[in-house]
Enzyme design. Structure first.
Site, mmCIF file in Angstrom:
data_model
loop_
_atom_site.group_PDB
_atom_site.id
_atom_site.type_symbol
_atom_site.label_atom_id
_atom_site.label_comp_id
_atom_site.label_asym_id
_atom_site.label_seq_id
_atom_site.Cartn_x
_atom_site.Cartn_y
_atom_site.Cartn_z
ATOM 1 N N ARG A 47 0.810 -1.207 0.000
ATOM 2 C CA ARG A 47 0.000 0.000 0.000
ATOM 3 C C ARG A 47 0.849 1.265 0.000
ATOM 4 O O ARG A 47 2.038 1.239 0.344
ATOM 5 C CB ARG A 47 -0.941 0.018 1.210
ATOM 6 C CG ARG A 47 -0.223 0.214 2.543
ATOM 7 C CD ARG A 47 -1.174 0.076 3.712
ATOM 8 N NE ARG A 47 -2.292 0.985 3.614
ATOM 9 C CZ ARG A 47 -2.273 2.252 4.009
ATOM 10 N NH1 ARG A 47 -1.158 2.765 4.514
ATOM 11 N NH2 ARG A 47 -3.333 3.011 3.910
ATOM 12 N N LEU A 48 0.223 2.358 -0.383
ATOM 13 C CA LEU A 48 0.794 3.698 -0.260
ATOM 14 C C LEU A 48 -0.167 4.530 0.576
ATOM 15 O O LEU A 48 -1.387 4.396 0.444
ATOM 16 C CB LEU A 48 0.970 4.348 -1.638
ATOM 17 C CG LEU A 48 2.124 3.857 -2.514
ATOM 18 C CD1 LEU A 48 1.979 4.404 -3.926
ATOM 19 C CD2 LEU A 48 3.466 4.262 -1.928
ATOM 20 N N ASP A 49 0.367 5.395 1.432
ATOM 21 C CA ASP A 49 -0.483 6.256 2.244
ATOM 22 C C ASP A 49 -1.337 7.165 1.369
ATOM 23 O O ASP A 49 -1.001 7.431 0.210
ATOM 24 C CB ASP A 49 0.367 7.116 3.179
ATOM 25 C CG ASP A 49 1.026 6.306 4.279
ATOM 26 O OD1 ASP A 49 0.563 5.181 4.543
ATOM 27 O OD2 ASP A 49 2.004 6.804 4.870
ATOM 28 N N LYS A 50 -2.401 7.680 1.946
ATOM 29 C CA LYS A 50 -3.309 8.565 1.216
ATOM 30 C C LYS A 50 -2.579 9.770 0.641
ATOM 31 O O LYS A 50 -2.854 10.203 -0.485
ATOM 32 C CB LYS A 50 -4.436 9.030 2.147
ATOM 33 C CG LYS A 50 -5.452 9.954 1.493
ATOM 34 C CD LYS A 50 -6.537 10.367 2.478
ATOM 35 C CE LYS A 50 -7.537 11.321 1.828
ATOM 36 N NZ LYS A 50 -8.606 11.738 2.773
ATOM 37 N N ARG B 89 4.953 2.757 6.991
ATOM 38 C CA ARG B 89 5.371 4.168 6.940
ATOM 39 C C ARG B 89 6.874 4.320 7.180
ATOM 40 O O ARG B 89 7.333 5.245 7.860
ATOM 41 C CB ARG B 89 4.577 4.977 7.968
ATOM 42 C CG ARG B 89 3.073 4.938 7.749
ATOM 43 C CD ARG B 89 2.305 5.533 8.914
ATOM 44 N NE ARG B 89 2.584 6.947 9.070
ATOM 45 C CZ ARG B 89 1.954 7.918 8.427
ATOM 46 N NH1 ARG B 89 1.004 7.617 7.554
ATOM 47 N NH2 ARG B 89 2.255 9.179 8.631
#
Length: 247
Positions: A101-104, A185
């Protein structure tokens, strides 16, 4: 098609990984021909398989998409509170899910596939697959900063020291970093430990696949050579639309 184990069937149908398939079976959420499935159940294309009330269409040819996730899009399939999720931008006829995933507030390359085994293999930290990022921070990038980032940083909140990595300065406030870990993160935590904050983060490469000329919100289906290389680099075999561990 010869009979195969149910968890493998679900993974190759794009439902989930084999590990998650085992959990669904254990929770009683999988039916085969109207009966609750058990671990080790064998199925083929003649069987009706239903997961959480949804009929599975069967094993499909493996598909891998390279998608440029824009800032503001949430990496999830469903979120009633999110303004935009990946499914809003990826209108593809086959169900696919993402690896890593990638952060918003981050952007860049996501690989999506309908093969749960491939997704699992790409995300597995022990495989040490490279992921490359371009990062902008709120302070000047110094030689001391580069040395600390590349040498490994202790992250107190995770109680772990990051592995050595490649870090190169690209501008007064920007740098390029290549990671082989997949900590939550990680780059933001590493920068915070060095006394600065990330202002922008863009993933530009996953393994050998680059973001190329894709624009935010665009995606492209990878060709056979790229897909087969992903399988090979993940320790999986790609034979006529089926995958499995190399033996």
């Amino acid at each position: 098609m010869e009979q195969i184990r149910l968890n493998k069937y679900l993974a190759h149908s794009g439902v989930c990984s084999r590990r998650d398939a085992d959990k669904l079976i254990e929770e009683g959420k999988v039916l085969v021909n109207g009966q609750r499935a058990e671990h080790g159940t064998l199925v083929d294309e003649k069987d009706e398989v239903v997961v959480s009330g949804e009929k599975i269409q069967g094993i499909r040819k493996p598909v891998v998409l390279a998608f440029y996730k824009p800032v503001g899009v949430v990496c999830t399939e469903r979120d009633p509170h999110a303004e935009q999720v990946i499914a809003d931008l990826v209108d593809y006829p086959v169900r696919v899910t993402y690896a890593g995933r990638l952060d918003k507030d981050s952007e860049g390359l996501l690989l999506l596939s309908n093969d749960g085994d491939l997704i699992q293999a790409m995300m597995k930290g022990a495989n040490r697959h490279e992921k490359e990022y371009l990062v902008k921070v709120d302070k000047k990038v110094t030689s001391d900063f580069l040395k600390k980032m590349s040498g490994g940083i202790y992250l107190e909140e995770l109680d772990i020291t990051t592995g050595k990595c490649k870090v190169d300065k690209t501008g007064e406030h920007t740098f390029r970093i290549v990671l082989t870990q997949g900590l939550n993160r990680q780059i933001k935590r590493m920068c915070a430990a060095c006394g600065c904050r990330v202002r922008a983060l863009k993933r530009v490469r996953v393994m050998h696949v680059t973001i190329g000329s894709l624009k935010p919100g665009e995606y492209v289906e990878l060709g056979p050579e790229d897909v087969q290389r992903l399988y090979r680099d993940c320790g999986l075999k790609y034979v006529g639309g089926n995958s499995g561990p190399l033996v």
